[in-house]
Design a protein around this motif. Structure first.
Motif, short mmCIF file in Angstrom:
data_model
loop_
_atom_site.label_atom_id
_atom_site.label_comp_id
_atom_site.label_asym_id
_atom_site.label_seq_id
_atom_site.Cartn_x
_atom_site.Cartn_y
_atom_site.Cartn_z
N TRP A 154 0.88 -1.16 0.00
CA TRP A 154 0.00 0.00 0.00
C TRP A 154 0.92 1.20 0.00
N ILE A 155 0.68 2.19 -0.83
CA ILE A 155 1.61 3.29 -1.03
C ILE A 155 3.05 2.80 -1.15
N ASP B 97 5.26 3.43 -3.43
CA ASP B 97 6.17 4.26 -4.23
C ASP B 97 6.99 5.23 -3.42
N VAL B 98 6.48 5.71 -2.31
CA VAL B 98 7.15 6.82 -1.63
C VAL B 98 8.09 6.33 -0.54
N LEU C 245 7.49 4.42 1.81
CA LEU C 245 6.87 4.31 3.13
C LEU C 245 6.77 2.86 3.59
N LYS C 246 6.73 1.99 2.61
CA LYS C 246 6.65 0.56 2.91
C LYS C 246 5.48 0.22 3.82
N SER D 273 1.87 -1.26 4.45
CA SER D 273 1.08 -2.25 3.74
C SER D 273 -0.32 -2.28 4.31
N TYR D 274 -1.23 -2.76 3.47
CA TYR D 274 -2.58 -3.02 3.95
C TYR D 274 -2.51 -4.41 4.55
#
Lengths: 517, 644
Positions: free
Chosen positions: A77-78, A80-81, A83-84, A86-87
């Motif tokens: 989840w997200i 790309d930035v 942030l790593k 996850s859902y």
């Protein structure tokens, strides 16, 4: 990228929210009157979610490797930035019973709102959204997701209190909001610090806790003890513990019945759940080191809460303060980790976890019954009440069962958790625990005083004759949630293994981490 | 005998059925459906008591699950039933917790008392409670009570005992408050529960302590740990005293005695069963059951038990002497006799205490049911407004007289023998002061029993009571059966030839012993009892002795006793002026200090700061121009200062 997807938890969490949105599409009025279909639909959604929640509990594998996380829904989840995040939704033995509890009380809350007449659609929208948020808190195992759900819960509760409440409702709602947000701020700092710690770089709670113990091994960005207290601040507000409890009586007193039920029944449990999941799960050594602080706060909460309860004359305030007292037992149970010497057993933590569930059902029932009293008698002021048992025997019986469970009568669920907490804590801290046991006398005092004055004796008379002569007992719809809670209270009280086995499967690894460390 | 666990299960099983379906059952039969189920369950329990007794008599140390217990040296059979995994993991490792039960002489003796008296009382209730709209609820709680009381007796673990202990407490609460519309009843119910709960804190902490030391709740393990010396002196004494605190609450020992007389607000059969014969003796039973703890390390706790028992017995018997409500006379008498039982245990008179427990149980149940018969017929319980009832209620008079004389210690009735055993134990086990006060208590006990008997049934029949009728057979038959035991029960203490050597060879601690009779004690107590009855007969029937002058002379003392030594007033004062004032202070502290200053204080400060700071945003161009000018000048001066 989907790693694993079972779907059951995603459905359980988002079904109420989806239902809430669909509710908005229904016409609000029909023939100039509020649309009855709205509440029917809300009940249908709540029943469906209860079924899902009970499925989670029933299908939970209690076998050999019950300790693992089950029903995993995970995808990046997200990504790309950097942030790593996850859902990641999953349950273990600690959260599965709480999911079931949320489903149960969610339905009770909806049923308790049967007679809501003001802005019905919005009301049920917020109530169902609240249920989604709480479900999310109990199931998300990614710290960022957890935090989002944690914050999401605030808005519906704020709305429910400030629009459909009574008394100083805006004040109470704002107080609740500010308290929790202040706590959350500390938690957010801690979450960011955990993520930024070199070699950690993840929000994944499963990776952070357990065998890897990544956090313990890593070079700390800020001392682990600080992280422990930052998380603790957020959870202590929610629990609430003395002296951060003052929002609770205000919020409860002014909230509508359903909000009180959700607040006492599941929202407080988020605090205890957080303490077990994060503070004990992620920081076993710090938990052991600071156990004595938790015990002190716990004992003070138990006794202070009980003493203040004795002077309350508003039924809802009385129950609210008794919650402060009973949530102190959660801290006391967690404090059992201070036994030291690798001799910790699961007893105390099991008691703390059990207390979350049992207090949820008991206090839920108390608030449901008080809600009915208020709806029919139009007062919650105890000196004005009296002799209600003669007019509403079913409500009085439910209230008595909840009260007896609350004061720890064996055979009802409250006793089991209390006993486990006392046993666990007594091994670690004998004298403070003995002091906390005095709380059972105070509880007997305020519960029986309340029962005596409000429900027994003659009905009060006014100049024109006896009051409350035209009160009616609970109707079928009103009685259903009460009966549901009574079944839970007696069921768990007689056969506690129903829950303890499940809780313990999740708590055992924590015990191992503490004893090993 | 291995089926003894069924004895409470019958009653446990019917209780929820009565609650859920009692009304429907009533529609099917002439008598209330709940009553039928409840009486059938306790009847089955009574039958199984005999099975357990006969099984035990057949058993020997070689029988499976049976052994001679260390400590009591009595043949004990202990059956483990994995009732269910109680969900208390971590207590015994991964092993499922088992709930076991004992069948030993102490258990069997108590089983006989409880099943029989409960059966009698429930049958009697059919008459006494006839026509009450909540009669099914009444019998449901009765069934739950019987089941819990029997579980206390059978339990071989402290946890199971505590569970059942609390359940009998709540049944007592529910039955005292059965007529909850009456303010006195609701107050009394609350008082009973809370006062006993104070003692229960001690019991629970004691159990926590034993669990920490032993690692299980098993009584056998705890006693073994004491015997083996693995449990230290301090812990053992502390545990014994904590358990005794629980026993004091339940058995209404001073200073916890205040709840029992008030508990008379419940229906009279309830008083007979719960507040005379069974539940209130649970404290005595607990001390007897945990005797290995009390008796270890020079028996220090037993001295406390003896003193508490003696003080209770003496003080409450004086109150019984001046009380004017027939049920309250009996209630204070109960407290006094419970004190005697405790005294007996405290003087190592284990057998005597249990023997008196049984004899007192039968006689006191009889007296209460007799008083209930009077109240049922006359609706009056003040003895000053009663009198002469022997003319209209001959059968009740007869059985009440038997009960009163038995408890008063008239020779050859059961109470004479059991009281004599206690006096003998006290004279042997403790120093002479104890026996002197114990004898005074015995004399007082005969006096108040005589007073209750003669003032109620003899003397002049008040005019308004002339049309009183005897109670129906459903009430008088149980009375007659109990009366037989109140007369003849004492004979089982004698040294009988054959297998049954007498009660002293059945219930004992360490070693059995035969019946002994110390002539001076026996004659003295017998003469005192007869003398007391003759004296009260002369006062209340003949009127040949007047107490007026004595009353006047001791008026101040009398007032203290009539006010029950002001215990209730002192407690009420403490609650009103200390507990509630303190709670009020804490509640104020919570609102004013924690909330208003601690929480709202910073919030208000922030708000005021905001209000103050926003003042500079005036919205007027000239004030901004002024601020800009001042700022430029200030910057200029600053720049000039640092460059200069």
């Amino acid at each position: 990228m989907v790693t694993e997807f079972n779907g059951l938890l995603t459905a359980t969490v988002f079904l109420p929210a989806a239902g809430a949105v669909l509710l908005l599409l229904l016409p609000g009025t029909r023939d100039g009157k509020p649309n009855r279909a709205v509440r029917g639909a809300a009940v249908a959604v709540a029943v469906a979610d209860l079924v899902l929640a009970l499925l989670v509990f029933a299908l939970f594998d209690r076998g050999e490797d019950a300790a693992r996380f089950q029903f995993v829904d995970q995808f990046a989840w997200i990504p790309d930035v950097g942030l790593k995040a996850s859902y990641l939704l999953a349950v273990d033995g600690l959260s599965a019973p709480l999911v079931a509890l949320t489903g149960l009380l969610g339905l009770c809350a909806v049923l308790a709102s049967w007679h809501i007449g003001l802005r019905v659609k919005e009301y049920f929208f917020w109530l169902l959204l609240l249920q989604s948020a709480v479900m999310g808190v109990f199931t998300s195992l990614d710290l960022l997701l957890f935090f989002l759900f944690w914050e999401l819960e605030l808005l519906p509760m704020y709305m429910l209190i400030s629009i459909w409440g009574s008394g100083r409702k805006e004040y109470s709602a704002m107080k609740f909001l500010i308290f929790t947000i202040l706590g959350s701020a500390f938690m957010l700092v801690a979450i960011v610090a955990v993520f930024l710690t070199p070699d950690v770089g993840t929000f994944n709670l499963i990776e952070l806790s357990g065998a890897g113990a990544a956090l313990t091994a890593a070079a700390a960005l800020i001392p682990l003890a600080w992280l422990f207290w930052l998380f603790f601040a957020a959870f202590a507000v929610k629990l609430p513990t003395w002296p951060l409890h003052t929002w609770l009586p205000d919020a409860h007193t002014d909230a509508p019945t359903a909000a009180s039920v959700m607040l006492a029944g599941v929202l407080l449990k988020m605090g205890g759940y957080g303490l077990l999941r994060v503070n004990v799960g992620l920081f076993p050594n710090q938990a052991e080191q600071f156990a004595w602080v938790l015990v002190v706060l716990g004992v003070v909460s138990v006794l202070y809460g009980a003493v203040v309860t004795m002077r309350q004359t508003d039924l809802k305030r009385l129950i609210a303060y008794s919650s402060v007292s009973h949530m102190g037992l959660v801290l006391l149970g967690i404090g059992s980790v201070g036994v030291g010497g690798g001799g910790l057993t699961v007893t105390g933590l099991s008691g703390a976890a059990m207390q979350l569930f049992t207090h949820g059902t008991i206090t839920g029932l108390l608030f449901l019954a008080v809600g009915l009293v208020y709806e029919k008698a139009h007062t919650r002021y105890i000196p004005d009440l009296g002799g209600l048992a003669g007019r509403m025997p079913f409500v009085a019986a439910a209230m008595l069962i909840a009260g007896l469970a609350s004061l720890g009568l064996p055979g009802l669920s409250g006793f089991v958790s209390e006993l486990l907490v006392f046993l666990g804590a007594f091994r670690a801290y004998g004298w403070p625990t003995a002091l906390a046991v005095v709380g059972i006398v105070l509880a007997a005092g305020y519960i029986l005083w309340m029962m005596e004055r409000a429900f027994f004796g003659p009905r009060p008379s006014t100049g024109s004759g006896e009051r409350f002569t035209d009160l009616t007992d609970a109707t079928l719809v009103e009685a259903a949630p009460l009966a549901l809670m009574v079944v839970c209270i007696i069921g768990v009280g007689v056969y506690p293994a129903l829950l303890t086995d499940v809780f313990d499967s999740a708590l055992e690894p924590m015990i191992k981490a503490i004893n090993g460390g | 005998m291995q089926w003894a666990w069924l004895i409470p299960v019958f009653s446990f099983a019917v209780a929820p059925v009565i609650v859920l379906a009692g009304g429907r059952l009533t529609a099917l039969s002439r008598v209330p459906g709940g009553a039928v189920l409840s009486i059938a369950a306790i009847g089955a329990g009574f039958a199984f008591f005999w099975i357990a007794l006969l099984g035990w008599m057949d058993a020997s140390a070689g029988t499976e699950s049976c052994y001679v217990a260390a400590g009591t040296e009595a043949l004990t059979c202990n059956y483990e039933r994995t009732w269910f995994n109680a969900g208390l993991p971590g207590l015994d490792g991964s092993v499922a917790l088992t709930w076991g039960f004992f069948v030993d002489p102490l258990t069997i003796a108590m089983l006989g008392l409880v099943t029989f008296v409960a059966l009698m009382v429930q049958i009697y209730s059919l008459g006494y409670m006839h026509g009450d709209p909540r009669i099914n609820w009444y019998f449901a709680v009765h069934a739950l009570f019987a089941a819990s009381m029997l579980t206390i007796i059978l339990a071989d673990s402290f946890l199971l005992l505590y569970v059942a202990w609390e359940l009998v407490g709540v049944c007592s609460y529910l039955l005292i408050g059965f007529w909850h519309e009456r303010p006195a009843a609701r107050e009394a119910a609350k008082k009973a529960f809370i006062v006993t709960r104070i003692g229960d804190v001690g019991l629970l902490v004691g159990i926590l302590l034993l669990w920490r030391e032993v690692g299980t709740f098993s009584m056998t393990d705890a006693f073994a740990a004491v015997q083996a010396g693995t449990m230290g002196e301090g812990v053992t004494i502390a545990a014994a005293l904590l358990l005794f605190l629980g026993a004091m609450g339940k058995s209404a020992q001073i200073p916890f005695h205040v709840w029992l007389p008030d508990a008379m607000e419940g229906p009279t059969p309830v008083s007979a069963l719960i507040h005379a014969a069974t539940m209130v003796v649970a404290g005595v039973f607990l001390v007897a059951r945990a005797f290995p703890l009390f008796e270890a390390y020079n028996a220090t706790p037993l001295l406390v038990v003896a003193i508490v028992g003696l003080v209770t017995a003496l003080v409450t018997s004086t109150i019984a002497l001046v009380a004017t409500d027939i049920k309250r006379i009996l209630a204070y008498s109960t407290v006094s006799h419970l004190g005697l039982m405790m005294l007996s245990l405290g003087a190592f008179g284990y057998t005597a205490a249990i023997f008196h427990l049984l004899a007192h149980g039968f006689a006191k149940a009889l007296l209460f049911l007799g008083a209930g018969s009077v109240i049922h017929s006359t609706e009056e319980q003040e003895i000053s407004r009663l009198g002469g009832l022997r003319k209209v209620m001959p059968l009740t008079t007869l059985v009440f007289a038997i009960g009163a004389m038995s408890l008063g210690g008239i020779p050859i009735l059961a109470g004479f023998w059991s009281k004599d055993e206690i006096l003998q134990a006290v004279s042997q086990g403790r120093n002479p002061a104890f026996i002197v006060f114990a004898l005074i208590t015995a004399l007082l006990s005969a006096l108040y029993m005589g007073r209750a008997l003669f003032a109620t049934f003899f003397g002049k029949l008040p005019q308004e009571l002339e049309h009183t009728h005897e109670s129906p057979p459903v009430m008088t038959v149980p009375l007659a059966l109990l009366a037989i035991l109140a007369v003849g029960f004492g004979f089982i203490s004698f040294n009988w030839p054959g297998a049954f050597g007498g009660f002293g060879y059945f219930v004992f601690f360490h070693e059995g012993h035969g019946f002994e009779f110390t002539w001076w004690i026996g004659i003295l107590s017998g003469v005192m009892a007869v003398g007391a009855f003759v004296f009260t007969w002369m006062v209340y029937e003949r009127g040949s002795i007047s107490l007026e002058s004595a009353r006047r002379r001791f008026a101040p003392l009398l007032r203290v006793v009539e006010n029950k030594y002001y215990f209730d007033e002192i407690y009420q004062w403490t609650i009103d002026r200390v507990v509630l004032v303190f709670a009020g202070f804490v509640a104020f502290f919570d609102r004013a200090i924690v909330n208003d200053i601690g929480i709202n204080g910073p919030a208000d400060t922030v708000r005021r700061l905001g209000v103050a700071l926003r003042l500079h945003v005036t919205g007027h161009l000239y004030s901004y121009a002024l601020a800009m000018t001042l700022g430029v000048v200030a910057l200029g001066i600053f720049w000039w200062l640092i460059t200069a």
